[in-house]
Structures are given as structure tokens and as C-alpha cells.
Design a protein around this motif. Structure first.
Motif, mmCIF file in Angstrom:
data_model
loop_
_atom_site.group_PDB
_atom_site.id
_atom_site.type_symbol
_atom_site.label_atom_id
_atom_site.label_comp_id
_atom_site.label_asym_id
_atom_site.label_seq_id
_atom_site.Cartn_x
_atom_site.Cartn_y
_atom_site.Cartn_z
ATOM 1 N N LYS A 115 52.680 0.982 6.980
ATOM 2 C CA LYS A 115 52.838 -0.472 7.116
ATOM 3 C C LYS A 115 51.973 -1.037 8.233
ATOM 4 O O LYS A 115 51.349 -2.099 8.065
ATOM 5 N N LEU A 116 51.917 -0.355 9.377
ATOM 6 C CA LEU A 116 51.120 -0.866 10.501
ATOM 7 C C LEU A 116 49.642 -0.873 10.151
ATOM 8 O O LEU A 116 48.936 -1.854 10.419
ATOM 9 N N ARG A 117 49.166 0.200 9.539
ATOM 10 C CA ARG A 117 47.751 0.237 9.148
ATOM 11 C C ARG A 117 47.453 -0.839 8.106
ATOM 12 O O ARG A 117 46.370 -1.443 8.120
ATOM 13 N N TYR A 118 48.398 -1.057 7.212
ATOM 14 C CA TYR A 118 48.226 -2.108 6.211
ATOM 15 C C TYR A 118 48.075 -3.475 6.882
ATOM 16 O O TYR A 118 47.170 -4.256 6.544
ATOM 17 N N GLU A 119 48.938 -3.771 7.822
ATOM 18 C CA GLU A 119 48.853 -5.051 8.532
ATOM 19 C C GLU A 119 47.549 -5.150 9.314
ATOM 20 O O GLU A 119 46.943 -6.235 9.392
#
Length: 418
Positions: free
Chosen positions: A292-296
């Protein structure tokens, strides 16, 4: 069970229900509505109540709980979900299934007249099914096991539960949605007030034993660039070519973080399309990452790139939209609800099926439904080679997919009745 499964599958693939990319309406094709109407009638005959068929062809039905009088406590309300559409990959929408009896290990001739084969050299997985019966298409279409094998499994399981009142269970919801293949559009129109469930399952991945509870976080970006057109004889200092602006924007993305250069849980930004003329350019990006963090951070980087290009080309008018498409199922699974995944593995253990857990480089309807607070893992249909005319469905594996659904229903009751 076996013959009922096959008969239902043949009946449902006979209804052409390809979805179509780029259509704003849901469902995107009339065949999906036709199939939903057929299923609504079948579900009614099998005793489902509270049947509803929405304007977008989302079909929901409820099977009331069947519990002994002495049972104490409550069972979770559980959903099973399949999609109505088959994928459009420029093959015929009309599926003509056939059964290869007692497969002997050779290349499979799907269509003698058109010389279409499934070659063992290209699909060595065929060797696993020597001696079994295999369902294939005639080579002019996909087979449609994605996802009509799941539909047949759900209806057959329902029939078995209704025929044997010693198979105790809680409330079960049967859900069928359109347009999964074109961005999970049907799932996004579900009226969740009609789906008061604790968790759910999709039956929408491939070979025997596959389990998916980790998918991409997915988003899209559409970037519109307006340049300044001019005739070449007076273009100096005036012309602003939007195509070149788009190319410079595209070149800001890492060429090693693209679909063709990544696998496993690697994420990427995919330049899916660019359209341009003398005045306008449009760039479409797909953003994917399991984390999720990499996606954001990927979304943030796209915004930074756009701001940089605006500074480089101050005369260009650049506008963009960023849209979240679906989420990672795993992000919805907690210590409190992870039993929905545990039931899959326990069912496989009971049925002596070896689990094959994969982090899906894509999404299921469960990837969206999980973002609505309903964790929705996924297990196998038994088929291979989705989205191609080499798709095939070993009937033994198909039967075990149905056994999985039935075993999960049994486990939920027995675990709560201990």
C-alpha cells in the motif's frame, strides 16, 4: 455432482456474455443481463429468497440458515461471488465446449477445420491430466471457465445443500456481478445494504489448489495535454507539440518498473496508451503494487512528474485525474477475521488438495469488495490458461472446486459448533 456440474457449465457457457471495454453502461453487453435472468430463475427454483436483480444486473439471493434446534450461538453470514462476463480478447463470443475423454498426453486438436491445437510443447501443464476428462473450447473462443465454472459450482453446491438437510449451515448469500473483466465495474455497483455478510469468497482463479488473498492495489491516471498548433511555415516560437510533451512525460518513468520487467510482488507504472494529434495528447497509466505504501508513493511520483512537465512546458495546459480502482485483499484481513482464509486451507487439508498460494498480479471482484469491509479471499476453479483459446478445465479439478465450496460451508458450522 460431476454430471450436474458439467451440464450446468455447458448450459451457462451457451449464453454469450462477453463484456466490452469502453462502454459506460453496466452491464456493458446485453448477454450479461440475459445470463443474470437465467440464473435468477434457477436460484428461485432452488429455493433462494430475497432475490434481487439490480438495474446493473447484480444478482443477489439468500439461502436461509439450516441449523439443528439444539444449536447455540450464531454463525457468520457468508457470501459466494462469481462474475457473469467472459473476457473479450478478439475471439468469438460464442463458446462451443467439447470434452476430451481420457486424455492421453498428446496435442489436443480443438478445431480440425481451422487447424487449431493446444500444443503440449507450449502447455506442458497438460501432462498433469493424463487419463482425465478435460473440457476445452473449439479453439475459436475462450472456454469461459473464467468465470462460468464458478457459477456452475455455486449452483451445484446450492442444489446439494437443499437436497440434504443434514448439511447444516448459516445464512449464505449467492452473488453474481457483471463486468469484472473490464475493471470490476459490476462489483462497484453492489448495494451492500442487501449483502449483510461477514466475509465472502470469490471462485475466480486457475488450477487445482490455487489460493489468492493478496492482490494488487490498483489505480489509473489519465493525463490530458493541450498544446498549441501552428502551420510549419510560421511555427517557430509558436508551435507547442503535445505529442512531444507526452513523450517527455512518459520518459520520466522507470523502464525497469513495467509489466514486462517485473514479477511476483513487484509493482509498476504501465503506460497503457497514448493518443495524440497536433493539438491534444492523452496518456493513460496503470498503477499497480501489492504494498500500500509503495502504491501511494507511485501515485505521488506521477503527480510530481506532472508538476515537473508543467514547469518545463509552461504554455501547455495539463490536467489529470488519479483514480483508485481496487485494493489488496490482504489489507482487509485482520487477526479477527483471518478465519475466512483459514477455512480455505483447512478445507484443502480435509480434501487432500495441495495449496498453491499466489500473490495475484491482478485483481478479483474481491479486491474491491474487500475495500468495503468484507474480506473476500479467492480459491480455484480448476481451469488453466484463462483469457486464451488454450483455456481448458480438467473435470476432476472442477469437481474439487465444488467440493471446496461445500467443505468450507461445512467447516464454518462444525468449527462454531465445537
Amino acid at each position: 455432482m460431476r454430471q450436474r456440474l458439467v451440464d450446468r457449465f455447458f448450459r451457462y457457457v451457451a449464453v454469450s456474455s462477453q463484456s466490452k471495454t469502453g462502454v459506460l453502461e453496466v452491464p456493458s453487453t446485453p448477454g450479461q443481463r440475459e445470463l443474470a435472468e437465467v440464473l435468477k430463475k434457477d436460484l428461485a427454483e432452488l429455493g433462494l429468497v430475497d432475490l434481487s436483480l439490480s438495474d446493473t444486473s447484480v444478482l443477489i439471493g439468500r439461502l436461509p440458515a439450516n441449523l439443528p434446534e439444539e444449536f447455540k450461538g450464531e454463525l457468520p453470514k457468508v457470501g459466494f461471488i462469481a462474475h457473469l462476463d467472459t473476457v473479450d480478447v478478439n475471439l468469438s463470443p460464442n463458446i462451443k465446449p467439447q470434452i476430451i475423454k481420457n486424455y492421453a498426453g498428446e496435442d489436443i486438436c480443438l478445431n480440425k477445420d481451422q487447424a487449431i491445437f493446444i500444443r503440449v510443447a507450449e502447455h506442458p501443464e497438460l501432462k498433469k491430466y493424463i487419463g482425465q476428462d478435460i473440457i476445452c473450447s473449439d479453439g475459436t473462443s475462450v472456454l469461459g471457465a473464467d468465470n462460468k465454472a464458478a457459477i456452475a459450482t455455486m449452483l451445484t453446491t446450492l442444489e446439494i445443500l437443499q437436497a440434504d438437510k443434514t448439511l447444516y449451515h448459516g445464512e449464505l448469500y449467492f452473488v453474481f456481478v457483471p463486468d469484472e473483466e473490464v475493471g470490476l465495474k459490476g462489483a462497484k455497483t453492489i448495494d451492500f445494504s442487501k449483502l449483510p455478510i461477514d466475509f465472502a469468497y470469490t471462485i475466480d482463479c486457475c488450477e487445482l489448489g490455487e489460493v489468492v488473498y493478496e492482490t494488487f492495489n490498483a489505480g489509473s491516471a489519465i493525463i490530458n495535454i493541450k498544446g498549441i498548433s501552428a502551420h510549419p511555415m510560421s511555427a517557430k516560437g509558436v508551435l507547442l507539440n503535445p505529442t512531444l510533451v507526452a513523450v517527455d512525460l512518459i520518459n520520466c518513468f522507470n523502464r525497469l518498473e513495467t509489466p514486462e520487467n517485473t514479477d511476483g510482488t513487484d509493482g509498476y507504472i504501465w503506460v497503457q496508451a497514448m493518443e495524440s494529434n497536433q493539438s491534444l495528447a492523452k496518456v493513460t497509466l496503470n498503477i499497480r503494487d501489492h504494498n500500500k505504501l509503495r502504491y501511494e508513493n507511485r501515485k505521488k511520483y506521477i503527480q510530481e512528474v506532472i508538476e515537473f512537465i508543467k514547469l518545463r512546458y509552461p504554455r501547455a495546459k495539463i490536467e489529470y485525474t488519479l483514480t483508485d480502482v481496487y485494493g489488496n485483499i490482504r489489507d482487509a484481513i485482520t487477526d479477527e477475521n483471518k478465519n475466512c482464509v483459514d477455512y480455505i486451507y483447512q478445507a484443502m487439508k480435509n480434501l487432500q488438495i495441495e495449496p498453491k498460494t499466489i500473490a495475484m498480479r491482478g485483481g478479483t471482484d474481491g479486491s474491491y469488495i474487500s475495500t468495503q469491509g468484507i474480506p473476500t479471499p479467492n480459491f480455484f476453479t480448476g481451469a488453466h490458461n484463462f483469457h486464451s483459446n488454450s483455456e481448458f478445465l480438467p473435470i476432476d479439478s472442477f469437481e474439487k472446486s465444488c467440493a471446496m465450496m461445500l467443505e468450507i460451508v461445512k467447516l464454518i458450522y462444525t468449527n462454531k459448533n465445537k
